[in-house]
Write a protein that holds these residues in place. Structure first.
Motif, PDB file in Angstrom:
ATOM      1  N   ARG A   1      44.108  36.782  31.706  1.00 33.65           N
ATOM      2  CA  ARG A   1      44.321  37.984  30.903  1.00 33.65           C
ATOM      3  C   ARG A   1      44.451  39.254  31.757  1.00 33.65           C
ATOM      4  O   ARG A   1      44.559  40.346  31.220  1.00 33.65           O
ATOM      5  CB  ARG A   1      43.164  38.145  29.910  1.00 33.65           C
ATOM      6  CG  ARG A   1      43.026  36.983  28.947  1.00 33.65           C
ATOM      7  CD  ARG A   1      41.711  37.046  28.163  1.00 33.65           C
ATOM      8  NE  ARG A   1      41.487  35.822  27.431  1.00 33.65           N
ATOM      9  CZ  ARG A   1      41.957  35.557  26.217  1.00 33.65           C
ATOM     10  NH1 ARG A   1      42.678  36.482  25.604  1.00 33.65           N
ATOM     11  NH2 ARG A   1      41.711  34.412  25.615  1.00 33.65           N
ATOM     12  N   HIS A   2      44.377  39.090  33.085  1.00 40.54           N
ATOM     13  CA  HIS A   2      44.480  40.210  34.024  1.00 40.54           C
ATOM     14  C   HIS A   2      43.373  41.245  33.791  1.00 40.54           C
ATOM     15  O   HIS A   2      43.620  42.458  33.801  1.00 40.54           O
ATOM     16  CB  HIS A   2      45.867  40.868  33.945  1.00 40.54           C
ATOM     17  CG  HIS A   2      46.983  39.905  34.216  1.00 40.54           C
ATOM     18  ND1 HIS A   2      47.261  39.417  35.478  1.00 40.54           N
ATOM     19  CD2 HIS A   2      47.873  39.305  33.380  1.00 40.54           C
ATOM     20  CE1 HIS A   2      48.277  38.576  35.404  1.00 40.54           C
ATOM     21  NE2 HIS A   2      48.662  38.485  34.152  1.00 40.54           N
ATOM     22  N   TYR A   3      42.153  40.746  33.574  1.00 37.83           N
ATOM     23  CA  TYR A   3      40.983  41.604  33.461  1.00 37.83           C
ATOM     24  C   TYR A   3      40.322  41.711  34.833  1.00 37.83           C
ATOM     25  O   TYR A   3      40.214  40.721  35.552  1.00 37.83           O
ATOM     26  CB  TYR A   3      39.936  41.024  32.511  1.00 37.83           C
ATOM     27  CG  TYR A   3      40.283  41.024  31.044  1.00 37.83           C
ATOM     28  CD1 TYR A   3      41.347  41.762  30.539  1.00 37.83           C
ATOM     29  CD2 TYR A   3      39.515  40.297  30.135  1.00 37.83           C
ATOM     30  CE1 TYR A   3      41.643  41.758  29.184  1.00 37.83           C
ATOM     31  CE2 TYR A   3      39.804  40.285  28.785  1.00 37.83           C
ATOM     32  CZ  TYR A   3      40.869  41.012  28.310  1.00 37.83           C
ATOM     33  OH  TYR A   3      41.149  41.005  26.980  1.00 37.83           O
ATOM     34  N   SER A   4      39.843  42.885  35.163  1.00 37.23           N
ATOM     35  CA  SER A   4      39.001  43.007  36.348  1.00 37.23           C
ATOM     36  C   SER A   4      37.586  42.560  35.989  1.00 37.23           C
ATOM     37  O   SER A   4      37.224  42.468  34.818  1.00 37.23           O
ATOM     38  CB  SER A   4      38.985  44.453  36.856  1.00 37.23           C
ATOM     39  OG  SER A   4      38.565  45.324  35.831  1.00 37.23           O
ATOM     40  N   ALA A   5      36.796  42.269  37.010  1.00 35.92           N
ATOM     41  CA  ALA A   5      35.403  41.871  36.811  1.00 35.92           C
ATOM     42  C   ALA A   5      34.619  42.249  38.054  1.00 35.92           C
ATOM     43  O   ALA A   5      35.194  42.444  39.126  1.00 35.92           O
ATOM     44  CB  ALA A   5      35.299  40.370  36.536  1.00 35.92           C
ATOM     45  N   CYS A   6      33.310  42.366  37.895  1.00 36.02           N
ATOM     46  CA  CYS A   6      32.443  42.685  39.031  1.00 36.02           C
ATOM     47  C   CYS A   6      31.191  41.836  38.964  1.00 36.02           C
ATOM     48  O   CYS A   6      30.659  41.575  37.878  1.00 36.02           O
ATOM     49  CB  CYS A   6      32.048  44.160  39.025  1.00 36.02           C
ATOM     50  SG  CYS A   6      33.386  45.273  39.516  1.00 36.02           S
ATOM     51  N   LEU A   7      30.731  41.423  40.141  1.00 38.35           N
ATOM     52  CA  LEU A   7      29.518  40.612  40.236  1.00 38.35           C
ATOM     53  C   LEU A   7      28.459  41.400  41.000  1.00 38.35           C
ATOM     54  O   LEU A   7      28.710  41.875  42.110  1.00 38.35           O
ATOM     55  CB  LEU A   7      29.818  39.308  40.966  1.00 38.35           C
ATOM     56  CG  LEU A   7      28.652  38.327  41.082  1.00 38.35           C
ATOM     57  CD1 LEU A   7      28.327  37.724  39.726  1.00 38.35           C
ATOM     58  CD2 LEU A   7      28.981  37.220  42.074  1.00 38.35           C
ATOM     59  N   ALA A   8      27.286  41.540  40.392  1.00 35.09           N
ATOM     60  CA  ALA A   8      26.163  42.236  41.024  1.00 35.09           C
ATOM     61  C   ALA A   8      25.050  41.230  41.297  1.00 35.09           C
ATOM     62  O   ALA A   8      24.616  40.520  40.385  1.00 35.09           O
ATOM     63  CB  ALA A   8      25.660  43.356  40.132  1.00 35.09           C
ATOM     64  N   PHE A   9      24.601  41.172  42.543  1.00 33.97           N
ATOM     65  CA  PHE A   9      23.553  40.242  42.985  1.00 33.97           C
ATOM     66  C   PHE A   9      22.283  41.051  43.254  1.00 33.97           C
ATOM     67  O   PHE A   9      22.264  41.934  44.105  1.00 33.97           O
ATOM     68  CB  PHE A   9      24.024  39.519  44.250  1.00 33.97           C
ATOM     69  CG  PHE A   9      23.200  38.328  44.632  1.00 33.97           C
ATOM     70  CD1 PHE A   9      21.905  38.478  45.104  1.00 33.97           C
ATOM     71  CD2 PHE A   9      23.719  37.050  44.546  1.00 33.97           C
ATOM     72  CE1 PHE A   9      21.146  37.380  45.466  1.00 33.97           C
ATOM     73  CE2 PHE A   9      22.979  35.938  44.905  1.00 33.97           C
ATOM     74  CZ  PHE A   9      21.679  36.105  45.361  1.00 33.97           C
ATOM     75  N   PHE A  10      21.204  40.757  42.518  1.00 33.64           N
ATOM     76  CA  PHE A  10      19.952  41.510  42.605  1.00 33.64           C
ATOM     77  C   PHE A  10      18.876  40.706  43.341  1.00 33.64           C
ATOM     78  O   PHE A  10      18.768  39.486  43.173  1.00 33.64           O
ATOM     79  CB  PHE A  10      19.386  41.804  41.207  1.00 33.64           C
ATOM     80  CG  PHE A  10      20.244  42.684  40.349  1.00 33.64           C
ATOM     81  CD1 PHE A  10      19.990  44.036  40.239  1.00 33.64           C
ATOM     82  CD2 PHE A  10      21.298  42.150  39.616  1.00 33.64           C
ATOM     83  CE1 PHE A  10      20.751  44.847  39.424  1.00 33.64           C
ATOM     84  CE2 PHE A  10      22.070  42.942  38.792  1.00 33.64           C
ATOM     85  CZ  PHE A  10      21.801  44.299  38.701  1.00 33.64           C
TER      86      PHE A  10
END
Length: 322
Positions: free
Chosen positions: A192-201
């Motif tokens: 769908r050409h969505y951006s995404a972000c991954l946050a590692f805590f």
């Protein structure tokens, strides 16, 4: 309006449904995370895990809807369990089964519906994972596959698969649950050409909490942090405890600037959440962020590795400042 028919195996179907011992049980994160993701992924107004008893459809989980059940004889899901695959109604006003249905001519004014049957161990269809909208819309083959994938996870949860995908202590997704859902979501982001972000805590000073106050207090700190994640990100992201004091959040349809702003807000939200609990320590975290490019998609394992490295650089810098 056409009333849904009764399956030929109705007595067996109802017996299997009741054997699951899930009707009228409280809300659970393992189902809520699926309806949240379905609503966001398909950009619809409502998503539901629906179970059909003799006279009612009851919602184990619903996002975007306030009622917990409706009559079975007016339900779309009553029709969906008569089919073997996803049932799609692109415009209920043009469908002879539904154009005069009370749920179409009145609240919630259903126009679009797509529902995938959920099966009990013997194959009886006990309910659906469905999505609804008050606008007519199209639903292509890729959409059908995505809904089917989410429904398979709802089925697994119905079959007591919780221990395999949920963290026992915090009751949020564990590593296995996160990897399964996360990889599927990234696939959809690429399509769908969505951006995404991954946050590692990684929690700061967690070993010190354990050493000073004991492991029971350490467990409480982990549960507090997980509850703060639920409060802050329930409507916007997939989150999990990977193990130990490591947590992760996957933001969908969010660029890195937006995700960084959400993380800054979360740091303040965490402190506000902790203040009335009056713990004997301060809960804080180090975090690493990476962005997913839908034009050059990376596997989830690669994003985790990169964000883990960035997190440790962040933790090292925080230690030097303090």
């Amino acid at each position: 309006m056409k009333t849904p028919g009764i399956p030929a195996n109705e007595p067996q179907r109802l017996s299997e449904l009741h054997a699951l011992k899930i009707l009228n049980t409280p809300a659970e994160e393992r189902f809520d995370r699926l309806t949240r993701l379905a609503k966001r992924l398909f950009n619809v107004s409502v998503s539901v895990v629906s179970l059909l008893d003799a006279e009612h459809q009851w919602f184990k989980s619903g996002d975007g809807i306030s009622v917990t059940q409706t009559a079975r004889d007016i339900s779309f899901c009553g029709h969906a369990i008569l089919q073997d695959d996803v049932m799609v109604v692109e415009n209920a006003c043009n469908d002879p089964r539904f154009y005069d249905n009370p749920l179409v001519i009145g609240e919630p004014h259903i126009r679009f519906y797509a529902g995938c049957p959920l099966r009990a161990p013997n194959g009886a269809k006990v309910g659906t994972l469905c999505i609804l909208d008050n606008q007519a819309r199209t639903f292509n083959g890729e959409d059908v596959c995505a809904l089917r994938d989410l429904a398979s996870m709802a089925e697994a949860e119905l079959l007591n698969f919780q221990a395999a995908t949920s963290d026992e202590l915090t009751q949020i997704s564990n590593r296995r649950g996160f990897m399964t859902l996360g990889q599927m979501l990234l696939k959809e982001c690429a399509l769908r050409h969505y951006s995404a972000c991954l946050a590692f805590f990684d929690l700061d000073q967690f070993k010190q909490i354990n050493d000073t106050f004991g492991h029971r207090e350490g467990d409480r700190a982990l549960m507090d942090f997980a509850d703060a994640l639920k409060t802050s990100f329930r409507q916007s992201a997939l989150f999990a405890r990977l193990g130990g004091d490591e947590f992760v959040v996957l933001f969908i349809d969010t660029n890195q600037q937006q995700a960084n702003a959400r993380l800054e807000d979360f740091r303040a939200e965490l402190q506000r959440y902790m203040e009335p609990l009056d713990r004997r320590y301060r809960l804080d975290f180090s975090v690493g962020m990476v962005e997913f490019d839908p034009t050059q998609p990376q596997p989830l394992t690669g994003l985790l590795s990169q964000s883990d490295d960035i997190m440790y650089q962040h933790k090292k810098a925080r230690r030097q400042r303090h």
